[in-house]
Design an enzyme around this catalytic site. Structure first.
Site, PDB file in Angstrom:
ATOM      1  N   GLY A  12       0.771  -1.077  -0.036  1.00 15.79           N
ATOM      2  CA  GLY A  12      -0.011   0.267   0.117  1.00 15.79           C
ATOM      3  C   GLY A  12       0.804   1.372  -0.139  1.00 15.79           C
ATOM      4  O   GLY A  12       2.136   0.962   0.008  1.00 15.79           O
ATOM      5  N   TYR A  13       0.091   2.235  -0.014  1.00 17.54           N
ATOM      6  CA  TYR A  13       0.869   3.650  -0.118  1.00 17.54           C
ATOM      7  C   TYR A  13       2.039   3.958   1.092  1.00 17.54           C
ATOM      8  O   TYR A  13       3.364   4.021   0.757  1.00 17.54           O
ATOM      9  CB  TYR A  13      -0.198   4.736   0.093  1.00 17.54           C
ATOM     10  CG  TYR A  13       0.185   6.193   0.346  1.00 17.54           C
ATOM     11  CD1 TYR A  13       1.273   6.590  -0.539  1.00 17.54           C
ATOM     12  CD2 TYR A  13      -0.280   7.037   0.960  1.00 17.54           C
ATOM     13  CE1 TYR A  13       1.727   7.818  -0.703  1.00 17.54           C
ATOM     14  CE2 TYR A  13      -0.045   8.574   0.906  1.00 17.54           C
ATOM     15  CZ  TYR A  13       1.108   9.017   0.251  1.00 17.54           C
ATOM     16  OH  TYR A  13       1.597  10.169   0.341  1.00 17.54           O
ATOM     17  N   SER A 127      -4.128   6.973  13.883  1.00 17.53           N
ATOM     18  CA  SER A 127      -4.535   8.162  13.284  1.00 17.53           C
ATOM     19  C   SER A 127      -5.014   9.244  14.079  1.00 17.53           C
ATOM     20  O   SER A 127      -5.427   8.864  15.257  1.00 17.53           O
ATOM     21  CB  SER A 127      -5.790   7.924  12.372  1.00 17.53           C
ATOM     22  OG  SER A 127      -6.183   9.103  11.744  1.00 17.53           O
ATOM     23  N   TYR A 152     -14.767   3.856  10.263  1.00 18.65           N
ATOM     24  CA  TYR A 152     -13.116   3.900  10.259  1.00 18.65           C
ATOM     25  C   TYR A 152     -12.620   4.357  11.272  1.00 18.65           C
ATOM     26  O   TYR A 152     -11.533   3.798  11.967  1.00 18.65           O
ATOM     27  CB  TYR A 152     -12.827   4.520   8.845  1.00 18.65           C
ATOM     28  CG  TYR A 152     -11.488   4.862   8.921  1.00 18.65           C
ATOM     29  CD1 TYR A 152     -10.498   3.997   8.449  1.00 18.65           C
ATOM     30  CD2 TYR A 152     -11.051   6.012   9.118  1.00 18.65           C
ATOM     31  CE1 TYR A 152      -8.964   4.209   8.365  1.00 18.65           C
ATOM     32  CE2 TYR A 152      -9.629   6.441   9.195  1.00 18.65           C
ATOM     33  CZ  TYR A 152      -8.612   5.467   8.976  1.00 18.65           C
ATOM     34  OH  TYR A 152      -7.213   5.879   8.844  1.00 18.65           O
ATOM     35  N   LYS A 156      -9.804   2.446  14.441  1.00 23.14           N
ATOM     36  CA  LYS A 156      -8.535   2.894  15.051  1.00 23.14           C
ATOM     37  C   LYS A 156      -8.449   2.926  16.620  1.00 23.14           C
ATOM     38  O   LYS A 156      -7.667   2.470  17.187  1.00 23.14           O
ATOM     39  CB  LYS A 156      -8.224   4.278  14.408  1.00 23.14           C
ATOM     40  CG  LYS A 156      -7.920   4.273  12.893  1.00 23.14           C
ATOM     41  CD  LYS A 156      -6.729   3.482  12.472  1.00 23.14           C
ATOM     42  CE  LYS A 156      -6.514   3.283  10.929  1.00 23.14           C
ATOM     43  NZ  LYS A 156      -5.682   2.373  10.688  1.00 23.14           N
TER      44      LYS A 156
HETATM   45  N1  UFG Z   1     -10.338  18.631   0.841  1.00 23.98           N
HETATM   46  C1  UFG Z   1     -10.912  19.300  -0.225  1.00 23.98           C
HETATM   47  N2  UFG Z   1     -11.243  19.057  -1.152  1.00 23.98           N
HETATM   48  C2  UFG Z   1     -11.177  17.698  -1.553  1.00 23.98           C
HETATM   49  C3  UFG Z   1     -10.615  16.738  -0.806  1.00 23.98           C
HETATM   50  C4  UFG Z   1     -10.492  17.383   0.652  1.00 23.98           C
HETATM   51  O1  UFG Z   1     -10.920  20.746   0.039  1.00 23.98           O
HETATM   52  O2  UFG Z   1     -11.543  17.243  -2.804  1.00 23.98           O
HETATM   53  C5  UFG Z   1     -10.145  19.148   2.251  1.00 23.98           C
HETATM   54  C6  UFG Z   1     -10.783  18.485   3.110  1.00 23.98           C
HETATM   55  O3  UFG Z   1     -12.061  19.122   3.545  1.00 23.98           O
HETATM   56  C7  UFG Z   1      -9.883  18.560   4.256  1.00 23.98           C
HETATM   57  C8  UFG Z   1      -8.603  18.530   3.895  1.00 23.98           C
HETATM   58  O4  UFG Z   1      -8.583  18.776   2.235  1.00 23.98           O
HETATM   59  O5  UFG Z   1      -9.715  19.913   5.005  1.00 23.98           O
HETATM   60  C9  UFG Z   1      -7.802  17.080   3.690  1.00 23.98           C
HETATM   61  O6  UFG Z   1      -8.667  16.022   3.234  1.00 23.98           O
HETATM   62  P1  UFG Z   1      -8.325  14.701   3.195  1.00 23.98           P
HETATM   63  O7  UFG Z   1      -9.522  13.961   2.802  1.00 23.98           O
HETATM   64  O8  UFG Z   1      -7.255  14.618   2.295  1.00 23.98           O
HETATM   65  O9  UFG Z   1      -7.972  14.145   4.534  1.00 23.98           O
HETATM   66  P2  UFG Z   1      -8.783  14.070   5.997  1.00 23.98           P
HETATM   67  O10 UFG Z   1      -7.957  15.156   6.847  1.00 23.98           O
HETATM   68  O11 UFG Z   1     -10.011  14.539   5.790  1.00 23.98           O
HETATM   69  O12 UFG Z   1      -8.579  12.529   6.484  1.00 23.98           O
HETATM   70  C10 UFG Z   1      -7.312  12.324   6.691  1.00 23.98           C
HETATM   71  C11 UFG Z   1      -7.191  10.747   6.189  1.00 23.98           C
HETATM   72  C12 UFG Z   1      -8.243   9.821   7.297  1.00 23.98           C
HETATM   73  C13 UFG Z   1      -8.100  10.199   8.533  1.00 23.98           C
HETATM   74  C14 UFG Z   1      -8.085  11.533   8.934  1.00 23.98           C
HETATM   75  C15 UFG Z   1      -7.694  11.873  10.246  1.00 23.98           C
HETATM   76  O13 UFG Z   1      -7.581  10.450   4.881  1.00 23.98           O
HETATM   77  O14 UFG Z   1      -7.995   8.652   7.074  1.00 23.98           O
HETATM   78  O15 UFG Z   1      -7.097  12.188   7.941  1.00 23.98           O
HETATM   79  O16 UFG Z   1      -7.816  13.408  10.518  1.00 23.98           O
HETATM   80  F1  UFG Z   1      -8.875   9.688   9.335  1.00 23.98           F
END
Ligand code: UFG
Length: 344
Positions: A12-13, A127, A152, A156
């Site tokens: 994986g990544y 996480s 999910y 964790k």
């Molecule tokens: N975002 C956008 N547009 C997109 C995708 C994301 O604006 O198309 C924003 C989200 O709102 C957030 C930031 O970019 O503010 C980061 O979003 P991600 O989906 O990349 O990451 P998250 O922080 O939501 O989630 C990540 C991991 C999860 C984990 C989480 C812990 O993907 O597995 O961090 O906080 F649970």
């Protein structure tokens, strides 16, 4: 003789980058992965990066008999890094039982088999999601665990507890729980990186796919949060830096340097960046203009979170090193390489 580390989810990544760093540090690696969200040529690419081919078994950690046979086959595994898990937040809301089964039973199988084969250490992929929206920032490891926002996230939290309870019961196991913030970027060789299935849910793959023209526009989920520019803030950690944290954690366990049988570390940079700041940093670092638009908030998003990584810095002896510019360039180079390889 080299010490053998079992890496579940090693194609994986984060797993693949960690295998590389383990090999660079002189460990022998056995990968177990069911390839549900990765492919076998990652093993070839790991070999291209390090010159060493890791052992690879295509197997599901849910398969207890299969895992038992794996430990028989590779006698002398010293420790495990457990990445293998389902990880899509949205999907976990739709398919909670799949997530609970995959993520909990895999860990339970490992913890049951470890004493039988004298495997004394485990590093667990946790996480910052366990903190929810922290009351104080930057967040330390002592911050209270908040009710999980998704199945999910709950897996964790529960897995952290399963490890603690198992060790408290007297199992001869030492553990390090690494709470990752937001891993991004790719290997500097562009041979390894994140390969999302379908439409990316995470920011960076969506951003680079937009930059290369696969997606028309990146939606920024909200600009009305209580942050300086109104977009959400995260702590973006380079994936190679993150991989190195696992190597330090494994050495700490094997060299019996732990102060407690279960230790927890935040793995982040200590710096929060907003979505808009990240977009601008990407444009500046790569010279590529990004088509983006502010859209509505995404349900379940945390407003702002970033790490206090001092415990990892001082106790674990690990620190994030790569600049955000280099990290974003690596993500872009990876996207360009995927195009070159005809993948995406
Ligand atoms: N975002 C956008 N547009 C997109 C995708 C994301 O604006 O198309 C924003 C989200 O709102 C957030 C930031 O970019 O503010 C980061 O979003 P991600 O989906 O990349 O990451 P998250 O922080 O939501 O989630 C990540 C991991 C999860 C984990 C989480 C812990 O993907 O597995 O961090 O906080 F649970």
């Amino acid at each position: 003789m080299k010490e053998i580390i079992l890496v579940t989810g090693g194609t994986g990544y984060i797993g693949s980058h960690t295998v590389v760093e383990l090999q660079n540090a002189g460990y022998d690696v056995v990968i177990v992965d069911n390839l549900s969200n990765s492919s076998a040529d990652v093993v070839d690419n790991i070999e291209k990066v390090t010159g060493i081919r890791p052992a690879f078994e295509q197997l599901d950690c849910l398969n207890f008999a299969g895992m038992d046979a794996l430990f028989q086959k590779y006698q002398g595994i010293k420790a495990i890094i457990h990445f293998a898990a389902s990880k899509a937040v949205g999907e976990s809301v739709q398919k909670p039982l799949l997530y609970y089964r995959n993520n909990l039973v895999s860990l339970i199988n490992l913890l049951e088999l470890m004493p039988k084969y004298g495997v004394g250490g485990i590093v667990f992929s946790s996480s910052c999601t366990v903190y929810g929206q922290p009351d104080e920032l930057p967040v330390t490891e002592n911050a209270p665990i908040k009710k999980a926002e998704s199945p999910y996230g709950n897996t964790k939290q529960i897995n952290e507890e399963i490890i603690r309870d198992t060790i408290t019961s007297g199992a001869p196991i030492n553990a390090i729980l690494l709470r990752y913030f937001n891993p991004i970027g790719a290997h500097p060789t562009a041979l390894l990186g994140e390969l999302p299935n379908g439409v990316p849910q995470n920011l960076i793959p969506y951003l680079t796919q937009t930059a290369i023209g696969i997606r028309e526009k990146l939606g920024v989920f909200g600009d009305d949060y209580n942050t300086p520019d109104g977009s959400c803030i995260r702590d973006y950690i380079n994936v190679v830096d993150l991989a190195k944290a696992h190597v330090v954690a494994i050495s700490r366990i094997l060299e019996q340097k732990q102060e407690e049988k279960v230790e927890v570390f935040n793995i982040g940079t200590g710096r929060g960046l907003s979505v808009l700041e990240l977009i601008h940093a990407f444009e500046a670092a790569t010279g590529v203009k990004l088509n983006y638009q502010i859209v509505g908030r995404r349900a379940g998003d945390i407003e702002k979170v970033w790490a206090n990584p001092e415990r990892a810095n001082n106790v674990l002896g690990w620190k994030a090193e790569t600049s955000i510019e280099d990290t974003l360039r690596s993500a872009w180079n990876w996207q360009l390489k995927l195009r070159e390889r005809g993948i995406q």
